[in-house]
Scaffold this active site. Structure first.
Site, PDB file in Angstrom:
ATOM      1  N   TRP A 186       0.840  -1.132  -0.444  1.00 49.56           N
ATOM      2  CA  TRP A 186       0.177   0.065   0.262  1.00 49.56           C
ATOM      3  C   TRP A 186       1.022   1.197  -0.178  1.00 49.56           C
ATOM      4  O   TRP A 186       0.786   2.415  -0.080  1.00 49.56           O
ATOM      5  CB  TRP A 186      -1.388  -0.462   1.609  1.00 49.56           C
ATOM      6  CG  TRP A 186      -0.218  -0.537   2.294  1.00 49.56           C
ATOM      7  CD1 TRP A 186       0.193  -1.311   3.150  1.00 49.56           C
ATOM      8  CD2 TRP A 186       0.475   0.616   3.293  1.00 49.56           C
ATOM      9  NE1 TRP A 186       0.947  -1.200   4.412  1.00 49.56           N
ATOM     10  CE2 TRP A 186       1.071   0.041   4.228  1.00 49.56           C
ATOM     11  CE3 TRP A 186       1.330   2.040   3.660  1.00 49.56           C
ATOM     12  CZ2 TRP A 186       2.458   0.567   4.924  1.00 49.56           C
ATOM     13  CZ3 TRP A 186       2.011   2.670   3.849  1.00 49.56           C
ATOM     14  CH2 TRP A 186       2.400   1.633   5.095  1.00 49.56           C
ATOM     15  N   ASN A 187       2.190   0.766   0.412  1.00 52.44           N
ATOM     16  CA  ASN A 187       2.894   2.182   0.875  1.00 52.44           C
ATOM     17  C   ASN A 187       3.085   3.171  -0.516  1.00 52.44           C
ATOM     18  O   ASN A 187       3.601   5.038  -0.486  1.00 52.44           O
ATOM     19  CB  ASN A 187       4.267   2.424   1.733  1.00 52.44           C
ATOM     20  CG  ASN A 187       4.923   1.323   0.583  1.00 52.44           C
ATOM     21  OD1 ASN A 187       4.950   0.283   0.103  1.00 52.44           O
ATOM     22  ND2 ASN A 187       5.866   1.428   1.072  1.00 52.44           N
ATOM     23  N   LYS A 233      -3.037  -8.253  -7.335  1.00 52.55           N
ATOM     24  CA  LYS A 233      -3.558  -8.533  -6.553  1.00 52.55           C
ATOM     25  C   LYS A 233      -2.634  -7.312  -5.546  1.00 52.55           C
ATOM     26  O   LYS A 233      -1.740  -7.172  -4.878  1.00 52.55           O
ATOM     27  CB  LYS A 233      -3.273  -9.821  -5.483  1.00 52.55           C
ATOM     28  CG  LYS A 233      -3.532 -10.049  -3.918  1.00 52.55           C
ATOM     29  CD  LYS A 233      -2.822  -9.634  -3.338  1.00 52.55           C
ATOM     30  CE  LYS A 233      -3.543  -9.609  -1.994  1.00 52.55           C
ATOM     31  NZ  LYS A 233      -4.014  -8.871  -1.453  1.00 52.55           N
ATOM     32  N   HIS A 234      -3.266  -6.276  -5.263  1.00 51.45           N
ATOM     33  CA  HIS A 234      -3.155  -5.074  -4.459  1.00 51.45           C
ATOM     34  C   HIS A 234      -3.643  -5.104  -2.769  1.00 51.45           C
ATOM     35  O   HIS A 234      -4.534  -6.333  -2.644  1.00 51.45           O
ATOM     36  CB  HIS A 234      -2.996  -3.978  -5.175  1.00 51.45           C
ATOM     37  CG  HIS A 234      -2.046  -2.693  -5.093  1.00 51.45           C
ATOM     38  ND1 HIS A 234      -1.740  -2.301  -3.727  1.00 51.45           N
ATOM     39  CD2 HIS A 234      -1.969  -1.769  -5.881  1.00 51.45           C
ATOM     40  CE1 HIS A 234      -0.936  -1.125  -4.094  1.00 51.45           C
ATOM     41  NE2 HIS A 234      -1.329  -1.228  -5.650  1.00 51.45           N
ATOM     42  N   GLU A 261      10.439  -8.155  -2.818  1.00 52.37           N
ATOM     43  CA  GLU A 261      11.387  -6.922  -2.013  1.00 52.37           C
ATOM     44  C   GLU A 261      10.934  -6.809  -1.149  1.00 52.37           C
ATOM     45  O   GLU A 261       9.524  -6.552  -0.984  1.00 52.37           O
ATOM     46  CB  GLU A 261      11.626  -5.636  -2.895  1.00 52.37           C
ATOM     47  CG  GLU A 261      12.191  -4.700  -2.999  1.00 52.37           C
ATOM     48  CD  GLU A 261      11.229  -3.751  -1.814  1.00 52.37           C
ATOM     49  OE1 GLU A 261      11.364  -4.060   0.011  1.00 52.37           O
ATOM     50  OE2 GLU A 261      10.450  -3.080  -1.906  1.00 52.37           O
ATOM     51  N   LEU A 262      11.711  -6.940   0.410  1.00 52.95           N
ATOM     52  CA  LEU A 262      10.449  -7.229   1.260  1.00 52.95           C
ATOM     53  C   LEU A 262      11.056  -5.806   2.180  1.00 52.95           C
ATOM     54  O   LEU A 262      11.329  -5.121   1.250  1.00 52.95           O
ATOM     55  CB  LEU A 262      11.605  -8.218   2.200  1.00 52.95           C
ATOM     56  CG  LEU A 262      10.837  -9.349   1.283  1.00 52.95           C
ATOM     57  CD1 LEU A 262      11.368 -11.055   1.896  1.00 52.95           C
ATOM     58  CD2 LEU A 262       9.460  -9.871   0.881  1.00 52.95           C
ATOM     59  N   GLU A 285      12.082  -4.231  12.489  1.00 54.31           N
ATOM     60  CA  GLU A 285      11.842  -2.873  11.419  1.00 54.31           C
ATOM     61  C   GLU A 285      10.587  -1.437  12.239  1.00 54.31           C
ATOM     62  O   GLU A 285       9.901  -2.396  12.600  1.00 54.31           O
ATOM     63  CB  GLU A 285      11.343  -3.041  10.247  1.00 54.31           C
ATOM     64  CG  GLU A 285      10.750  -1.876   9.040  1.00 54.31           C
ATOM     65  CD  GLU A 285      10.979  -2.272   8.146  1.00 54.31           C
ATOM     66  OE1 GLU A 285      10.523  -1.878   6.941  1.00 54.31           O
ATOM     67  OE2 GLU A 285      10.348  -3.415   7.723  1.00 54.31           O
ATOM     68  N   CYS A 311      10.301   1.102   2.937  1.00 53.68           N
ATOM     69  CA  CYS A 311      11.209   0.057   3.120  1.00 53.68           C
ATOM     70  C   CYS A 311      12.616   0.709   2.754  1.00 53.68           C
ATOM     71  O   CYS A 311      13.753   0.283   3.442  1.00 53.68           O
ATOM     72  CB  CYS A 311      11.292  -0.999   1.870  1.00 53.68           C
ATOM     73  SG  CYS A 311       9.410  -1.851   1.904  1.00 53.68           S
ATOM     74  N   GLY A 356       7.024  -6.755   0.000  1.00 54.48           N
ATOM     75  CA  GLY A 356       5.928  -6.687   1.323  1.00 54.48           C
ATOM     76  C   GLY A 356       6.665  -6.982   2.406  1.00 54.48           C
ATOM     77  O   GLY A 356       7.495  -6.888   2.193  1.00 54.48           O
ATOM     78  N   SER A 357       5.677  -7.435   3.090  1.00 54.60           N
ATOM     79  CA  SER A 357       6.378  -8.102   4.719  1.00 54.60           C
ATOM     80  C   SER A 357       7.324  -9.266   4.088  1.00 54.60           C
ATOM     81  O   SER A 357       6.959 -10.588   2.684  1.00 54.60           O
ATOM     82  CB  SER A 357       5.927  -8.470   5.596  1.00 54.60           C
ATOM     83  OG  SER A 357       4.090  -9.445   5.263  1.00 54.60           O
TER      84      SER A 357
END
Length: 473
Positions: A131-132, A155-156, A229-230, A360, A263, A207-208
């Site tokens: 979402w960011n 899928k957002h 990409e986490l 984090e 991130c 995402g996470s």
């Protein structure tokens, strides 16, 4: 969680979206697969023209896209406007350079004839995005894969459905064929189902760590290539000869941009003892001047966090850090507004036993560490499970680059704010994930690198590494 836009500034429920049905998912897979077959015969130049038109349509709809983004997840309107322009820049870059990147590569070989590597589409790419940065996260995957010819299913995040659908609508309006980008409001089970489908040949997730683990597991079980990409706990190293005016001017922006929900935000400030006090005082002064308020108001400089759950998690992390011995030198006080506001906070005296040392904090909280040598700064920067980005400030940029090369991250910027541009590869190492998006590397993420060796006549005397049958008697 249902897909819904809930304005984080005033907690107003704006719109809810129904989950995608099984029939809708199957239709999207069928449409995407048919387009993949068609794209294999289409000249790349034709897709480049459409991608330029996507950029033009994004700019044409910039005001409404930016407003939707801000209402979806709360960022300052000027930041949303900047995001829309950035994604248009990315689209234009891949439209201009994508065909050149895909040209066959000639290999110098001792084999008879000529050898080339041809780059072509592989099939549908499943995108799972956060979402960011509702538009930027999509475009990082969309632009290079559209040029390649890979259709995409999106899928957002559940809290940015309006932004996701508007982006997909703009792509369609620009003339992209049906199936180029299909936005679906998928449940987690449906995401797994899509990954398992043989028509899906790649998975891209931002995402996470938890989300990445689940998606990578499904992709791995089904032998699907994937990029991740986490999270990140990016270091911001300040050497004792750095220009402190520049350092402080960049540091507060690096921590508070997008309300710290990035991130690649600088989250750990590692400062030499000689300039430590000056740094802390300067950061406190900058933090104290931000103005919380309506993110649609140009006078606002501190936006709310994206939702209540995120704010509550961050508050618990700060509370736990304090309980473990961290010192609050600024912030951690309530903001008297109805939305999901979190006061910018500075924590110091964080030791290795403190959970804040290795967790984090995805919001406007800065952890500041004092070090006594470059070696200590580098060791502290690397003593972390993540490795996404970083910043180094030094009096001499060449020396700063020498320090940067010793940091275990995917990206480091010397004497400057971190930037993202289409020509620069984006990604990390360790728990920050693997693979790269954007640049020529990102365009090659989901391609078939097909070897083609051709010759006019076979030469059985010039065979290396193979078996040649003996002629029959």
């Amino acid at each position: 969680m249902a897909y819904a836009t809930i304005n984080p500034y005033n907690n107003e429920a704006v719109k809810e979206y129904a989950y995608t049905t099984e029939a809708e998912l199957q239709a999207a897979l069928a449409t995407g697969h048919a387009l993949y077959k068609k794209n294999r015969k289409q000249p790349v130049a034709e897709r480049a023209k459409i991608l330029h038109n996507v950029a033009a349509k994004l700019r044409e709809h910039s005001a409404e896209l930016a407003r939707a983004c801000t209402i979806d997840m709360g960022k300052l309107l000027r930041e949303s406007e900047g995001e829309v322009e950035l994604v248009a820049i990315i689209a234009d870059w891949f439209a201009d350079h994508g065909e050149e990147i895909l040209k066959p590569e000639t290999i110098d070989t001792i084999a008879t004839g000529t050898a080339e590597i041809h780059h072509s589409a592989t099939g549908i790419v499943m995108m799972v995005e956060p979402w960011n940065f509702p538009y930027y996260q999509i475009m990082r995957v969309f632009a290079p894969n559209f040029i390649v010819g890979n259709p995409m299913i999106l899928k957002h995040a559940a809290n940015t459905p309006t932004s996701a659908q508007m982006f997909a609508d703009v792509v369609a309006e620009a003339g992209a064929p049906e199936g180029s980008l299909t936005n679906l409001f998928l449940s987690y089970d449906k995401v797994t189902e899509a990954i398992e489908d043989p028509r899906v040949q790649g998975v891209a997730l931002t995402g996470s760590e938890r989300g990445g683990t689940a998606v990578a597991e499904a992709a791995g079980k089904n032998l699907k290539k994937n990029t991740m990409e986490l999270g990140g706990m990016d270091p911001f190293i300040v050497l004792d000869d750095a220009n402190m005016d520049d350092v402080i001017d960049i540091a507060w922006r690096a921590r508070l941009y997008n309300t710290g929900q990035v991130c690649t935000s600088s989250k750990r400030f590692i400062v030499m003892d000689k300039v430590y006090d000056q740094f802390v005082e300067g950061l406190k002064e900058k933090f104290s001047k931000v103005v919380p308020g309506d993110p649609l108001d140009p006078k606002t400089s501190l936006a709310p966090m994206n939702r209540e759950k995120a704010k509550d998690k961050l508050q618990k992390q700060v509370d736990d850090a304090i309980a473990a011995g961290a010192k609050v030198v600024y912030g951690n006080e309530p903001i008297d507004l109805p939305g999901q506001f979190f006061m910018p906070t500075i924590l110091t005296d964080i030791d290795k036993d403190n959970p804040a040392y290795s967790e984090e904090m995805f919001g406007p909280v800065a952890a500041v560490y004092k070090v006594h040598s470059e070696e200590e700064a580098i060791e502290l920067a690397n003593d972390n499970p993540y490795g996404l980005g970083g910043i180094v400030f030094a009096g001499d940029a060449d020396h700063g680059a020498e320090v940067a090369a010793q940091i275990e991250t995917g990206m480091v910027f010397v004497n400057n704010f971190m930037v993202t541009l289409p020509e620069l590869p984006f990604g990390g190492v360790k728990l920050s994930g693997y693979g790269r998006e954007m640049s020529h590397i990102g365009e090659m993420a989901f391609v078939n690198e097909q070897l083609i060796v051709k010759t006019d006549k076979p030469n059985l005397d010039n065979v290396a590494g193979g078996l040649v049958a003996t002629d029959p008697e």
